[in-house]
Design an enzyme around this catalytic site. Structure first.
Site, mmCIF file in Angstrom:
data_model
loop_
_atom_site.group_PDB
_atom_site.id
_atom_site.type_symbol
_atom_site.label_atom_id
_atom_site.label_comp_id
_atom_site.label_asym_id
_atom_site.label_seq_id
_atom_site.Cartn_x
_atom_site.Cartn_y
_atom_site.Cartn_z
ATOM 1 N N ASP A 197 0.874 -1.171 0.000
ATOM 2 C CA ASP A 197 0.000 0.000 0.000
ATOM 3 C C ASP A 197 0.910 1.220 0.000
ATOM 4 O O ASP A 197 1.452 1.604 1.045
ATOM 5 C CB ASP A 197 -0.881 -0.028 1.254
ATOM 6 C CG ASP A 197 -1.794 1.180 1.356
ATOM 7 O OD1 ASP A 197 -2.121 1.782 0.323
ATOM 8 O OD2 ASP A 197 -2.171 1.530 2.500
ATOM 9 N N GLU B 53 -1.210 -1.361 -4.878
ATOM 10 C CA GLU B 53 -2.481 -0.644 -5.008
ATOM 11 C C GLU B 53 -2.397 0.375 -6.133
ATOM 12 O O GLU B 53 -1.419 1.107 -6.267
ATOM 13 C CB GLU B 53 -2.828 0.059 -3.693
ATOM 14 C CG GLU B 53 -4.178 0.742 -3.731
ATOM 15 C CD GLU B 53 -4.531 1.414 -2.424
ATOM 16 O OE1 GLU B 53 -5.182 2.484 -2.479
ATOM 17 O OE2 GLU B 53 -4.161 0.890 -1.355
ATOM 18 N N ASP C 290 -2.247 0.815 7.806
ATOM 19 C CA ASP C 290 -1.529 0.660 6.541
ATOM 20 C C ASP C 290 -0.924 -0.738 6.418
ATOM 21 O O ASP C 290 -0.799 -1.275 5.326
ATOM 22 C CB ASP C 290 -0.421 1.706 6.419
ATOM 23 C CG ASP C 290 -0.949 3.111 6.592
ATOM 24 O OD1 ASP C 290 -1.218 3.773 5.589
ATOM 25 O OD2 ASP C 290 -1.110 3.532 7.755
#
Length: 198
Positions: A34, A97, A172
């Site tokens: 991410d 992502e 996260d």
């Protein structure tokens, strides 16, 4: 700079004492990342190619550059730490992502710079690279693309049998693990159909 990691069954800092990747040639390591310039989340899972329906969560964590540093300095820190993580974990597949043009175009551009670092590191380590949206990863874990991050973390913790340890790390980290989980589901589907899904 701070690098935190969660190992199954123990909470520890990432360092040279972390268990090495399994040398089983049939093991596939799937990494989820991410991207971010203030906090980058990552997670990794392993599957046995001979029995891909069984997944083992190996860990997740965050890379946090100095928040007061300039963007270039933060990117350099992320590059350095991510190279260390990749050298240690040796991922076969990396799920990153995709950029989402949400509230701010400027934020999307900055996120794109972090993604560039991730893509370069993954490619330099010879990993297969896949991209997916946060919405797809959330749906993979919870069944809903609009699920809250806390719900994703809770379900991931339960599904992967982590005993509540995900709650000790920033969201996260579980976002990175959710991307790895999505990568695992796509890997299983790919094995069944012979087609790449991401």
């Amino acid at each position: 700079m701070q690098l935190q990691a969660l190992l199954v069954g123990q909470l520890d800092c990432f360092d040279e004492k972390m268990a090495k990747r399994s040398r089983n040639l049939s093991t596939v390591t799937i990494f989820g990342v991410d991207p971010g310039t203030r906090r980058l989340g990552f997670g990794w899972i392993e599957v046995d190619a001979r029995s891909p329906e069984t997944v083992i969560a190996r860990g997740c964590g965050v890379i946090e550059p100095d928040p007061k540093g300039a963007l270039a300095s933060r990117l350099a820190s992320i590059l350095s730490e991510l190279q260390m993580v990749f050298a240690e974990r040796q991922p076969d597949r990396v799920v990153v992502e995709k950029v989402f043009l949400g509230k701010s175009v400027t934020s999307a551009f900055i996120l794109g710079e972090s993604r560039g670092v991730v893509l370069a590191v993954a490619a330099s380590h010879g990993a297969e690279i896949f991209e997916t949206s946060a919405k797809t990863a959330k749906k993979s874990v919870t069944g809903r693309g609009n699920a809250e991050k806390t719900e994703v973390r809770l379900i991931l913790d339960r599904v992967l049998g982590l005993g509540g340890e995900l709650e000790t790390l920033p969201l996260d980290a579980s976002d990175g693990l959710a991307l790895a989980y999505q990568g695992w589901r796509d890997y299983v589907l790919e094995r069944r159909t012979g087609e790449v899904q991401i």
